[in-house]
Every structure is written in C-alpha cells, then in structure tokens.
Enzyme design. Structure first.
Site, short mmCIF file in Angstrom:
data_model
loop_
_atom_site.label_atom_id
_atom_site.label_comp_id
_atom_site.label_asym_id
_atom_site.label_seq_id
_atom_site.Cartn_x
_atom_site.Cartn_y
_atom_site.Cartn_z
N LYS A 1 -29.60 13.51 -21.01
CA LYS A 1 -30.41 14.42 -21.82
C LYS A 1 -31.44 15.19 -21.00
O LYS A 1 -31.70 16.37 -21.27
CB LYS A 1 -31.07 13.65 -22.96
CG LYS A 1 -30.07 13.22 -24.01
CD LYS A 1 -30.69 12.47 -25.17
CE LYS A 1 -29.62 12.15 -26.22
NZ LYS A 1 -30.16 11.44 -27.39
N SER B 1 -31.26 10.54 -32.72
CA SER B 1 -32.18 10.79 -31.59
C SER B 1 -32.96 12.09 -31.65
O SER B 1 -33.85 12.30 -30.83
CB SER B 1 -31.40 10.73 -30.27
OG SER B 1 -30.47 11.78 -30.18
#
EC number: 3.4.21.53
Length: 365
Positions: free
Chosen positions: A305, A260
């Site tokens: 996140k 990611s």
C-alpha cells in the site's frame, strides 16, 4: 570439367538437407517452449500474490463515479487528495495463480508471495471471500460515517445490539439472546460504542459485569462473566452498533472490498463537513480500519500500500500504529509515513502535514 560439375551438384542437396534439419530442430524447440508455456499457465499453484493496487482519491472520482456524496448536510468545497490504498491480489480460493504467474512474481520486487493457507482457512470458497469483503467494506463505511459526523459536531444516536455470543461464553449464552440491546454496564448508561468501550476498560478480567439490556422492550440485568483477552476483560459478545445518521452518505468504490479504507473514508467525510481543505491541497494517502469508537485498526498488505500510494503521487501516508513495525526499511523514497491510532490522531496529522508543521509527529519506517 564434368567432374567438377558433378561434385557441385552433389554438394547442393547436402546443404539443403542441412538447412531442413536445422529448421526442423528450431521448430521442435519452438513447439516444446510453446507447450511448456501453455502448460505453465494451465498448472495452478496454491499461492497468493499481492502487489500494489490503485490508490483512489476519496475526494475525487473512481471508475467514472464520484467516490463520496453527502446529502442532507451542509458541505464545504475542498481540494487536495485523501487517497485510500488497495492491494491487487492474484490467488486465493477458486482463483489460484498459474505456475507462470508465480514465476514472474518471484522476479517482481513489489510482489509479496504467501502460501494460500497463510491467508485463508481450509475449505474457504471464493464466494465466501467475496461476501466477507463486501460485508467488511459496508461495515467500514458505516463506522466511518458515524465517527466523522461526531468529530464534525453532529449528534449520532447509537444502539448497541448483540449480534452473536461465543461458544466459549457458555454462561452468557444461557443469559443473553441475539438482538438484545445493551443499555448499561455496572449501572452506567451506555449510549454508544465509545461509552461501552470506556466502561469495559474499567472491568478487571474475570470479574462479572452487571449488564443491563432490553429484550422486546423489557428491561433486564444479568451478571455476565468476563475473560481475559489481550489484557482486556471481554464478555464473548459480537456486537452490532446501529446508528441513526443525521444525513446520508453514499460511497462508490466499484468492486473494492475489505475494511481497510475506513480511516480514509472518515477523513474525507469530516473534510467535506468542515470549512477549508483539510489537506491544504496536498496529496495524502493512508489505510486502516475504523470502528465506531474512533480507533484505527491494523490491516494487511501495508508494504504494497505504501508503494501504491507513492505511485499515485502521495507524499504523506497515514499508517495504523500496529502496522508500523512491518514498514521498517520498506518506505519508498519521497514518502513520509505517520503513525496514527485514533481518528483524532488522523485528523491532527493531516492538519500538520497541510501546514508543514510535521516535526515531532510519530513516524513509521
């Protein structure tokens, strides 16, 4: 007189007995609670707990090491932050959380709890998870290097090798071999992942592709069937793009794994290869996979996140377009989240954030 003295003496042992009884009861309660806590930590439950993790600056250091080092190319000083975001995970194969940890997570607004089966296939081992995370991190770094170099104007030759063939592609398995190198699609030369992607978009699902390959230096062409996957024509091939980089990149992120961080790695490399600070000195975070064609892909843990990014001091965040819907109603105060689908989107968005011209940019949340 003597009668009163006797009565007092008789009452004193009674008070001491009462105190001893209360002490024993309290001690018993303490032991029961202690045993319950110990048992709670000893009982493991099949859940995975996700929380916001660190958000290291790709332009800075992490765990005492410089995150990004380029050699063999001209680089430029920069400033600000391009933070890649992570998720702290408790649980998974071979590492299940305790009943106490599960209970505490239920009380934590920033914790997301999943059944283990939602995130991991049955029989998956802890070692397999670690190996996959390491492989995905390596792949994300390689793609980021290629994409950033090309965006900065470097020529990056690429060879598209077949890494695997799906069991469902029975005819392709008869024709093709692992390690075959793709050189053309329907007569058009394939020089890199982007040109392969472009030519495959022209193919109607179900149509056969005239696929040019080399095998051991010998040129061959095969008519390979395609099937429809998400409105695209696919041949059922796993590909391994192999690029020849014009300079060396070293990325140090400790034991952080997964794909990611690809988008933020690409932005950081591009920033160091081009004059001026891409961020304009601002703190920008983000996430998203990056393939060698420059497309930003969806990731897991997007809600955790954005929280981690804000905690790290970021005021802007780049989110994959396919994750936008998950952020509705879940963007922390003080953080602007922008939708990106390609490396060009990401670079342009950072430039707009840097100079304060963000009106009209597509957003999430």
């Amino acid at each position: 007189m003597s009668s009163r003295t006797v009565d007092a003496a008789e009452r004193r042992p009674s008070r001491w007995a009462s105190m001893r009884t209360r002490t024993k009861v309290m001690l018993a309660i303490f032991v029961v609670v202690l045993l319950a806590v110990v048992a709670g930590f000893g009982i493991k439950v099949p859940y995975v707990i996700l929380r916001p993790g660190p958000a290291p600056n790709t332009l800075g250091t992490f765990e005492g090491q410089k995150v990004l080092t380029l050699s063999g190319a001209k680089t430029y000083p920069t400033s600000g932050g391009l933070h890649f975001t992570t998720v702290s995970m408790v649980g998974g194969p071979g590492n299940r959380p305790s009943l106490i940890e599960y209970g505490l997570a239920k009380l934590d607004d920033h914790a997301q709890i999943y059944e283990e089966s939602q995130l991991f296939a049955p029989q998956t081992t802890r070692e397999q998870v670690q190996q996959q995370n390491e492989a995905e991190m390596t792949g994300s770094q390689s793609s980021a290097e290629v994409v950033a170099a090309r965006q900065a104007g470097y020529d990056v030759p690429e060879m598209i090798e077949i890494a695997g063939i799906s069991d469902s592609a029975s005819e392709a398995k008869k024709l093709l071999r692992v390690k075959d190198v793709i050189v053309s699609v329907n007569g058009v030369k394939i020089a890199d992942s982007l040109s392969l992607q472009r030519e495959m978009k022209k193919v109607t699902p179900g149509q056969k592709v005239q696929l040019g390959i080399t095998r051991g230096g010998k040129a061959m062409t095969f008519a390979v069937p395609t099937t429809k996957v998400e409105d695209r024509a696919v041949m059922g091939l796993a590909l391994n793009p192999k690029a020849t980089m014009p300079f060396k990149v070293n990325i140090s992120v400790g034991d952080v794994g997964g794909p990611s961080a690809g988008t933020m790695f690409a932005l950081a490399i591009y920033d160091e290869l081009t004059p001026g600070a891409l961020t304009g000195g601002k703190q920008i975070a983000g996430t998203g996979t990056m393939d060698s064609a420059g497309d930003v892909g969806a990731i897991g843990g997007i809600r955790e996140k954005v929280v981690g990014a804000r905690q790290a001091g970021a005021t802007a965040f780049l989110a994959p377009a396919d994750n936008c819907a998950e952020l509705k109603g879940h963007v922390p105060s003080g953080l602007d989240v922008y939708r990106v689908a390609t490396i060009k989107d990401a670079i342009s968005t950072v430039e707009h954030v840097a100079d304060g011209s963000t009106q009209g940019l597509p957003r999430c949340g």
